[in-house]
Design a protein around this motif. Structure first.
Motif, mmCIF file in Angstrom:
data_model
loop_
_atom_site.group_PDB
_atom_site.id
_atom_site.type_symbol
_atom_site.label_atom_id
_atom_site.label_comp_id
_atom_site.label_asym_id
_atom_site.label_seq_id
_atom_site.Cartn_x
_atom_site.Cartn_y
_atom_site.Cartn_z
ATOM 1 N N VAL A 91 -37.219 10.824 82.729
ATOM 2 C CA VAL A 91 -37.115 12.215 82.281
ATOM 3 C C VAL A 91 -38.292 12.608 81.389
ATOM 4 N N HIS A 92 -38.769 11.697 80.570
ATOM 5 C CA HIS A 92 -39.755 12.038 79.545
ATOM 6 C C HIS A 92 -41.177 11.603 79.859
ATOM 7 N N THR A 93 -41.433 11.079 81.065
ATOM 8 C CA THR A 93 -42.794 10.691 81.425
ATOM 9 C C THR A 93 -43.149 11.287 82.773
ATOM 10 N N GLU A 94 -44.424 11.259 83.104
ATOM 11 C CA GLU A 94 -44.891 11.855 84.351
ATOM 12 C C GLU A 94 -44.794 10.914 85.545
ATOM 13 N N GLY A 95 -44.695 9.618 85.304
ATOM 14 C CA GLY A 95 -44.672 8.655 86.402
ATOM 15 C C GLY A 95 -43.339 7.965 86.499
ATOM 16 N N GLY A 96 -43.310 6.927 87.278
ATOM 17 C CA GLY A 96 -42.106 6.128 87.426
ATOM 18 C C GLY A 96 -42.024 5.077 86.331
ATOM 19 N N ALA B 110 -46.650 6.351 79.940
ATOM 20 C CA ALA B 110 -46.863 7.293 78.838
ATOM 21 C C ALA B 110 -47.073 6.523 77.540
ATOM 22 N N ALA B 111 -48.094 6.883 76.813
ATOM 23 C CA ALA B 111 -48.410 6.188 75.563
ATOM 24 C C ALA B 111 -47.505 6.636 74.412
ATOM 25 N N MET C 209 -35.209 -10.450 87.556
ATOM 26 C CA MET C 209 -35.047 -9.214 88.293
ATOM 27 C C MET C 209 -36.189 -8.287 87.917
ATOM 28 N N THR C 210 -36.821 -7.718 88.901
ATOM 29 C CA THR C 210 -37.843 -6.696 88.679
ATOM 30 C C THR C 210 -37.623 -5.602 89.714
ATOM 31 N N ARG C 211 -37.704 -4.361 89.251
ATOM 32 C CA ARG C 211 -37.492 -3.234 90.165
ATOM 33 C C ARG C 211 -38.397 -2.093 89.742
ATOM 34 N N ARG C 212 -39.052 -1.484 90.706
ATOM 35 C CA ARG C 212 -39.878 -0.303 90.494
ATOM 36 C C ARG C 212 -39.022 0.923 90.781
ATOM 37 N N VAL C 213 -39.098 1.915 89.898
ATOM 38 C CA VAL C 213 -38.342 3.157 90.062
ATOM 39 C C VAL C 213 -39.348 4.298 90.149
ATOM 40 N N GLY C 214 -39.266 5.072 91.204
ATOM 41 C CA GLY C 214 -40.210 6.159 91.425
ATOM 42 C C GLY C 214 -40.026 7.316 90.461
ATOM 43 N N TRP D 201 -34.469 -4.626 69.511
ATOM 44 C CA TRP D 201 -35.148 -3.761 70.477
ATOM 45 C C TRP D 201 -36.480 -3.331 69.892
ATOM 46 N N GLY D 202 -37.342 -2.785 70.736
ATOM 47 C CA GLY D 202 -38.621 -2.314 70.237
ATOM 48 C C GLY D 202 -39.418 -1.603 71.304
ATOM 49 N N VAL D 203 -40.608 -1.188 70.892
ATOM 50 C CA VAL D 203 -41.554 -0.504 71.768
ATOM 51 C C VAL D 203 -42.912 -1.144 71.540
ATOM 52 N N ASP D 204 -43.556 -1.594 72.614
ATOM 53 C CA ASP D 204 -44.871 -2.222 72.519
ATOM 54 C C ASP D 204 -45.826 -1.502 73.454
ATOM 55 N N PRO D 205 -47.093 -1.336 73.036
ATOM 56 C CA PRO D 205 -48.082 -0.770 73.960
ATOM 57 C C PRO D 205 -48.382 -1.776 75.062
ATOM 58 N N LEU D 206 -48.739 -1.285 76.234
ATOM 59 C CA LEU D 206 -49.141 -2.176 77.316
ATOM 60 C C LEU D 206 -50.494 -2.785 76.984
ATOM 61 N N ALA D 207 -50.681 -4.026 77.357
ATOM 62 C CA ALA D 207 -51.942 -4.714 77.060
ATOM 63 C C ALA D 207 -53.104 -4.110 77.841
ATOM 64 N N LEU D 208 -52.853 -3.702 79.071
ATOM 65 C CA LEU D 208 -53.897 -3.116 79.908
ATOM 66 C C LEU D 208 -53.512 -1.704 80.308
ATOM 67 N N GLY D 209 -54.354 -0.762 80.012
ATOM 68 C CA GLY D 209 -54.116 0.606 80.420
ATOM 69 C C GLY D 209 -53.159 1.349 79.506
ATOM 70 N N PRO D 210 -52.980 2.624 79.813
ATOM 71 C CA PRO D 210 -52.065 3.422 78.992
ATOM 72 C C PRO D 210 -50.613 3.059 79.307
ATOM 73 N N GLY D 211 -49.762 3.339 78.383
ATOM 74 C CA GLY D 211 -48.340 3.132 78.611
ATOM 75 C C GLY D 211 -47.719 2.235 77.573
ATOM 76 N N LYS D 212 -46.462 1.951 77.810
ATOM 77 C CA LYS D 212 -45.684 1.172 76.841
ATOM 78 C C LYS D 212 -44.566 0.444 77.551
ATOM 79 N N VAL D 213 -43.968 -0.473 76.832
ATOM 80 C CA VAL D 213 -42.754 -1.130 77.290
ATOM 81 C C VAL D 213 -41.711 -0.959 76.195
ATOM 82 N N VAL D 214 -40.569 -0.426 76.588
ATOM 83 C CA VAL D 214 -39.426 -0.308 75.679
ATOM 84 C C VAL D 214 -38.470 -1.418 76.110
#
Length: 125
Positions: free
Chosen positions: A49-54, A74-75, A1-6, A104-117
């Motif tokens: 709530v805590h980031t500027e994008g989706g 968001a980084a 399952m993959t879903r984009r949230v605006g 659980w954890g938080v990892d930086p994205l490999a390409l570009g700014p941001g993260k995955v929780v």
């Protein structure tokens, strides 16, 4: 399952929950699915709530383990904190994830700014 949230689309959180419920319907016990729905709600809401994008949400079941990832642009790394008594329910999301997820954890994205929780729950499969 993959879903984009605006960006700021808090109404989409319910659809993410429904999509996850459908994925898990035949893959895990009801109590595991309920915990997964609660935790994905917390992570998606935090991202919106805590980031500027989706955010982008993905979930997969492999080898009796559910992994859910929420990516945002968001980084800044989120940290669990226990809010004071007068904060109401604000700020408890990651405390719930920490308490209920098997890991659980938080990892930086490999390409570009941001993260995955992300979080994982066993007994799915």
């Amino acid at each position: 399952m993959t879903r984009r949230v605006g960006r700021a689309d808090l109404k989409a959180v319910g659809q993410v929950r429904r999509d996850l419920r459908e994925l898990l319907r035949h893959h895990c016990r009801a109590d595991t699915a309920e915990v997964a729905e609660l935790l994905v709600t917390e992570l998606v809401t935090n991202a919106l709530v805590h980031t500027e994008g989706g955010a982008e949400v993905s979930a997969r079941v492999k080898d009796a383990r559910l992994r859910v990832e929420v990516r945002d642009g968001a980084a800044r790394r989120p940290r669990p904190h226990v809010p004071s008594a007068d904060d109401g329910t604000h700020g408890r999301g990651l405390v719930l994830v920490e308490a209920l997820a098997d890991t659980w954890g938080v990892d930086p994205l490999a390409l570009g700014p941001g993260k995955v929780v992300w979080f994982e729950l066993e007994d799915a499969g």
